[in-house]
Design a protein around this motif. Structure first.
Motif, PDB file in Angstrom:
ATOM      1  N   THR A  71       1.138  -1.315  -0.555  1.00 14.50           N
ATOM      2  CA  THR A  71      -0.092  -0.035   0.002  1.00 14.50           C
ATOM      3  C   THR A  71       0.569   0.959  -0.342  1.00 14.50           C
ATOM      4  OG1 THR A  71      -0.234   0.505   2.599  1.00 14.50           O
ATOM      5  CG2 THR A  71      -1.501  -1.017   1.256  1.00 14.50           C
ATOM      6  N   ARG A  72       0.371   2.309  -0.566  1.00 16.60           N
ATOM      7  CA  ARG A  72       0.923   3.867  -0.694  1.00 16.60           C
ATOM      8  C   ARG A  72       1.646   3.663   1.425  1.00 16.60           C
ATOM      9  NH1 ARG A  72      -0.058   9.324   0.266  1.00 16.60           N
ATOM     10  NH2 ARG A  72       0.935  10.691  -0.663  1.00 16.60           N
ATOM     11  N   ARG A  73       0.754   3.710   1.580  1.00 18.09           N
ATOM     12  CA  ARG A  73       0.791   4.084   3.434  1.00 18.09           C
ATOM     13  C   ARG A  73       1.941   3.090   3.970  1.00 18.09           C
ATOM     14  NH1 ARG A  73      -4.452   4.398   7.037  1.00 18.09           N
ATOM     15  NH2 ARG A  73      -4.606   6.329   5.905  1.00 18.09           N
ATOM     16  N   GLY A  74       2.088   1.510   3.556  1.00 15.70           N
ATOM     17  CA  GLY A  74       3.445   0.840   4.380  1.00 15.70           C
ATOM     18  C   GLY A  74       4.385   1.160   3.221  1.00 15.70           C
ATOM     19  N   VAL A  75       4.471   1.968   2.277  1.00 16.19           N
ATOM     20  CA  VAL A  75       5.829   2.233   1.804  1.00 16.19           C
ATOM     21  C   VAL A  75       5.866   3.403   2.405  1.00 16.19           C
ATOM     22  CG1 VAL A  75       6.844   2.759  -0.399  1.00 16.19           C
ATOM     23  CG2 VAL A  75       5.185   1.501  -0.637  1.00 16.19           C
ATOM     24  N   LEU A  76       5.597   4.229   2.192  1.00 12.85           N
ATOM     25  CA  LEU A  76       5.882   5.187   3.088  1.00 12.85           C
ATOM     26  C   LEU A  76       6.267   5.301   4.458  1.00 12.85           C
ATOM     27  CD1 LEU A  76       3.129   8.174   1.818  1.00 12.85           C
ATOM     28  CD2 LEU A  76       5.769   8.134   1.670  1.00 12.85           C
ATOM     29  N   ARG A  77       5.564   4.203   5.157  1.00  9.31           N
ATOM     30  CA  ARG A  77       6.362   3.791   6.885  1.00  9.31           C
ATOM     31  C   ARG A  77       6.868   2.783   6.660  1.00  9.31           C
ATOM     32  NH1 ARG A  77       2.952  -0.795   9.432  1.00  9.31           N
ATOM     33  NH2 ARG A  77       4.677  -0.215  11.358  1.00  9.31           N
ATOM     34  N   ARG A  78       7.188   2.428   6.049  1.00 13.96           N
ATOM     35  CA  ARG A  78       8.646   1.188   5.405  1.00 13.96           C
ATOM     36  C   ARG A  78       9.717   1.951   5.164  1.00 13.96           C
ATOM     37  NH1 ARG A  78       9.533  -1.590   0.004  1.00 13.96           N
ATOM     38  NH2 ARG A  78      10.523   0.746  -0.159  1.00 13.96           N
ATOM     39  N   ASP A  79      10.177   3.062   4.906  1.00 10.28           N
ATOM     40  CA  ASP A  79      10.842   4.601   3.646  1.00 10.28           C
ATOM     41  C   ASP A  79      10.823   5.406   5.601  1.00 10.28           C
ATOM     42  OD1 ASP A  79      11.288   2.507   2.174  1.00 10.28           O
ATOM     43  OD2 ASP A  79      10.279   3.531   1.164  1.00 10.28           O
ATOM     44  N   ALA A  80      10.114   5.975   6.225  1.00  9.28           N
ATOM     45  CA  ALA A  80       9.737   6.618   7.292  1.00  9.28           C
ATOM     46  C   ALA A  80      10.166   7.445   6.730  1.00  9.28           C
ATOM     47  CB  ALA A  80      11.703   6.802   8.329  1.00  9.28           C
ATOM     48  N   HIS A  81       9.230   7.772   5.980  1.00 10.64           N
ATOM     49  CA  HIS A  81       8.152   9.538   4.905  1.00 10.64           C
ATOM     50  C   HIS A  81       9.759   9.846   4.638  1.00 10.64           C
ATOM     51  CE1 HIS A  81       4.294   8.652   5.754  1.00 10.64           C
ATOM     52  NE2 HIS A  81       4.729   8.385   7.091  1.00 10.64           N
ATOM     53  N   ARG A  82      10.890   9.213   4.361  1.00 10.94           N
ATOM     54  CA  ARG A  82      12.492   9.557   3.509  1.00 10.94           C
ATOM     55  C   ARG A  82      12.832   9.681   2.376  1.00 10.94           C
ATOM     56  NH1 ARG A  82      13.361  14.873   6.231  1.00 10.94           N
ATOM     57  NH2 ARG A  82      13.156  13.667   8.399  1.00 10.94           N
ATOM     58  N   CYS A  83      12.539  10.263   1.398  1.00 10.40           N
ATOM     59  CA  CYS A  83      12.817   9.485  -0.137  1.00 10.40           C
ATOM     60  C   CYS A  83      13.799   9.571   0.014  1.00 10.40           C
ATOM     61  CB  CYS A  83      12.878  11.707  -1.177  1.00 10.40           C
ATOM     62  SG  CYS A  83      13.400  11.663  -2.511  1.00 10.40           S
ATOM     63  N   ALA A  84      13.745   8.059  -0.922  1.00 13.11           N
ATOM     64  CA  ALA A  84      15.068   7.349  -1.286  1.00 13.11           C
ATOM     65  C   ALA A  84      15.860   7.922  -1.881  1.00 13.11           C
ATOM     66  CB  ALA A  84      14.738   5.672  -1.426  1.00 13.11           C
ATOM     67  N   TYR A  85      15.826   8.748  -2.627  1.00 12.31           N
ATOM     68  CA  TYR A  85      17.481   9.328  -3.529  1.00 12.31           C
ATOM     69  C   TYR A  85      17.871  10.335  -2.529  1.00 12.31           C
ATOM     70  CZ  TYR A  85      13.788   6.548  -7.228  1.00 12.31           C
ATOM     71  OH  TYR A  85      13.556   5.608  -7.060  1.00 12.31           O
ATOM     72  N   CYS A  86      16.666  11.256  -1.903  1.00 13.79           N
ATOM     73  CA  CYS A  86      17.831  12.489  -1.964  1.00 13.79           C
ATOM     74  C   CYS A  86      17.909  13.099  -0.367  1.00 13.79           C
ATOM     75  CB  CYS A  86      17.338  14.128  -2.403  1.00 13.79           C
ATOM     76  SG  CYS A  86      15.687  14.646  -1.559  1.00 13.79           S
ATOM     77  N   GLY A  87      16.705  12.213   0.471  1.00 15.19           N
ATOM     78  CA  GLY A  87      16.568  11.685   2.085  1.00 15.19           C
ATOM     79  C   GLY A  87      15.499  13.209   2.471  1.00 15.19           C
ATOM     80  N   HIS A  88      14.862  13.886   1.669  1.00 12.11           N
ATOM     81  CA  HIS A  88      14.240  14.996   2.209  1.00 12.11           C
ATOM     82  C   HIS A  88      12.705  13.726   2.601  1.00 12.11           C
ATOM     83  CE1 HIS A  88      17.031  17.388  -0.042  1.00 12.11           C
ATOM     84  NE2 HIS A  88      16.126  18.067   1.143  1.00 12.11           N
ATOM     85  N   PRO A  89      12.011  15.213   3.084  1.00 13.91           N
ATOM     86  CA  PRO A  89      10.439  14.646   3.860  1.00 13.91           C
ATOM     87  C   PRO A  89       9.764  14.034   2.821  1.00 13.91           C
ATOM     88  CG  PRO A  89      11.312  16.255   4.801  1.00 13.91           C
ATOM     89  CD  PRO A  89      11.943  16.215   4.017  1.00 13.91           C
ATOM     90  N   ASN A 119       9.014  13.629 -10.134  1.00 18.04           N
ATOM     91  CA  ASN A 119       8.654  14.121 -10.684  1.00 18.04           C
ATOM     92  C   ASN A 119      10.376  14.673 -12.286  1.00 18.04           C
ATOM     93  OD1 ASN A 119       6.863  15.743 -11.040  1.00 18.04           O
ATOM     94  ND2 ASN A 119       6.631  17.226  -9.436  1.00 18.04           N
ATOM     95  N   VAL A 120      11.679  15.017 -11.505  1.00 16.77           N
ATOM     96  CA  VAL A 120      12.460  14.780 -12.324  1.00 16.77           C
ATOM     97  C   VAL A 120      12.985  13.460 -12.765  1.00 16.77           C
ATOM     98  CG1 VAL A 120      15.214  15.315 -11.751  1.00 16.77           C
ATOM     99  CG2 VAL A 120      14.040  16.754 -10.851  1.00 16.77           C
ATOM    100  N   LYS A 121      13.003  12.451 -11.925  1.00 11.02           N
ATOM    101  CA  LYS A 121      12.991  11.163 -12.295  1.00 11.02           C
ATOM    102  C   LYS A 121      12.068  10.497 -13.144  1.00 11.02           C
ATOM    103  CE  LYS A 121      13.385   5.824 -10.486  1.00 11.02           C
ATOM    104  NZ  LYS A 121      11.981   5.498 -11.303  1.00 11.02           N
ATOM    105  N   SER A 122      10.808  11.220 -12.818  1.00  4.49           N
ATOM    106  CA  SER A 122       9.983  10.551 -14.661  1.00  4.49           C
ATOM    107  C   SER A 122       9.974   9.459 -14.561  1.00  4.49           C
ATOM    108  CB  SER A 122      10.136  11.813 -15.509  1.00  4.49           C
ATOM    109  OG  SER A 122       9.376  11.714 -16.568  1.00  4.49           O
ATOM    110  N   ASP A 123      10.454   8.789 -16.423  1.00  2.88           N
ATOM    111  CA  ASP A 123       9.693   7.291 -16.334  1.00  2.88           C
ATOM    112  C   ASP A 123      11.419   7.352 -16.787  1.00  2.88           C
ATOM    113  OD1 ASP A 123       8.863   5.556 -17.893  1.00  2.88           O
ATOM    114  OD2 ASP A 123       8.481   6.239 -20.022  1.00  2.88           O
ATOM    115  N   ARG A 124      12.361   7.501 -16.238  1.00  2.00           N
ATOM    116  CA  ARG A 124      13.137   6.621 -16.091  1.00  2.00           C
ATOM    117  C   ARG A 124      13.858   5.804 -14.741  1.00  2.00           C
ATOM    118  NH1 ARG A 124      15.409  12.690 -17.987  1.00  2.00           N
ATOM    119  NH2 ARG A 124      14.166  12.846 -16.193  1.00  2.00           N
ATOM    120  N   THR A 125      14.809   4.671 -14.918  1.00  2.00           N
ATOM    121  CA  THR A 125      15.486   4.269 -14.259  1.00  2.00           C
ATOM    122  C   THR A 125      16.709   5.158 -13.271  1.00  2.00           C
ATOM    123  OG1 THR A 125      17.082   3.492 -15.235  1.00  2.00           O
ATOM    124  CG2 THR A 125      14.977   2.068 -14.900  1.00  2.00           C
TER     125      THR A 125
END
Length: 177
Positions: A71-89, A119-125
């Motif tokens: 679930t969306r909520r589960g993913v956010l919770r697992r990642d502690a509401h931190r961006c996996a790329y930059c670490g910001h909320p 948004n910057v990542k868009s449709d890329r890996t």
């Protein structure tokens, strides 16, 4: 108001509405362990204590092999509401391998992301962007993910606060019987 449901062995099983808890108690499927004296339940002819914690009279086996649904909520919770790329909320989720390129809707392919990175990542890996994930996404494990119905838990459990954690599946299904 929510009620903590303990299995007959006193392990946390679910959090249900106080109405469901009263029905379980009235049908002799559970006993009240702790009640909220400040908020009684009034009926047409009687007044009942509002249960805060109940314990089931029969043991309910819970399969530990059950997968935690994505679930969306589960993913956010697992990642502690931190961006996996930059670490910001983070407030969105992102597919590491984009869905348009066959990426799966799985715990291993979803990460929390801030709006800017998403948004910057868009449709890329991430490799195409020259980015690295701050961690390797995986399926969550542990007892915090097995307590059902706790996604709307209120933080007022007193000594039972340890069991009032967020979960992902509604608990009623487990206590019917």
């Amino acid at each position: 108001m929510r009620t903590l449901v303990l299995n007959a062995g006193f392990e946390p099983l679910a959090i249900v509405s106080y109405k469901r808890a009263i029905v379980l108690v009235m049908n002799d499927k559970a006993n009240i362990l702790e009640c909220d004296e400040n908020a009684p339940v009034w009926s047409a002819s009687d007044v009942f204590d509002r249960p805060a914690v109940i314990v089931l009279t029969r043991y309910v086996r819970v399969s530990m092999s059950r997968e935690v649904p994505v679930t969306r909520r589960g993913v956010l919770r697992r990642d502690a509401h931190r961006c996996a790329y930059c670490g910001h909320p983070a407030n969105t989720i992102d597919h590491v391998h984009p869905r348009s390129r066959g990426g799966a809707q799985s715990w291993e392919n979803l990460v929390a992301a801030c709006m800017k990175c998403n948004n910057v990542k868009s449709d890329r890996t991430p490799q195409e962007m020259g980015w690295r994930l701050r961690f390797r996404p995986s399926t969550p494990r542990g007892t915090a993910w097995t307590v059902r119905g706790t996604e709307r838990a209120e933080p007022a459990w007193g000594p039972y606060r340890l069991f009032a954690v967020e979960g992902v599946v509604e608990g009623r299904r487990l206590v019917r019987g």
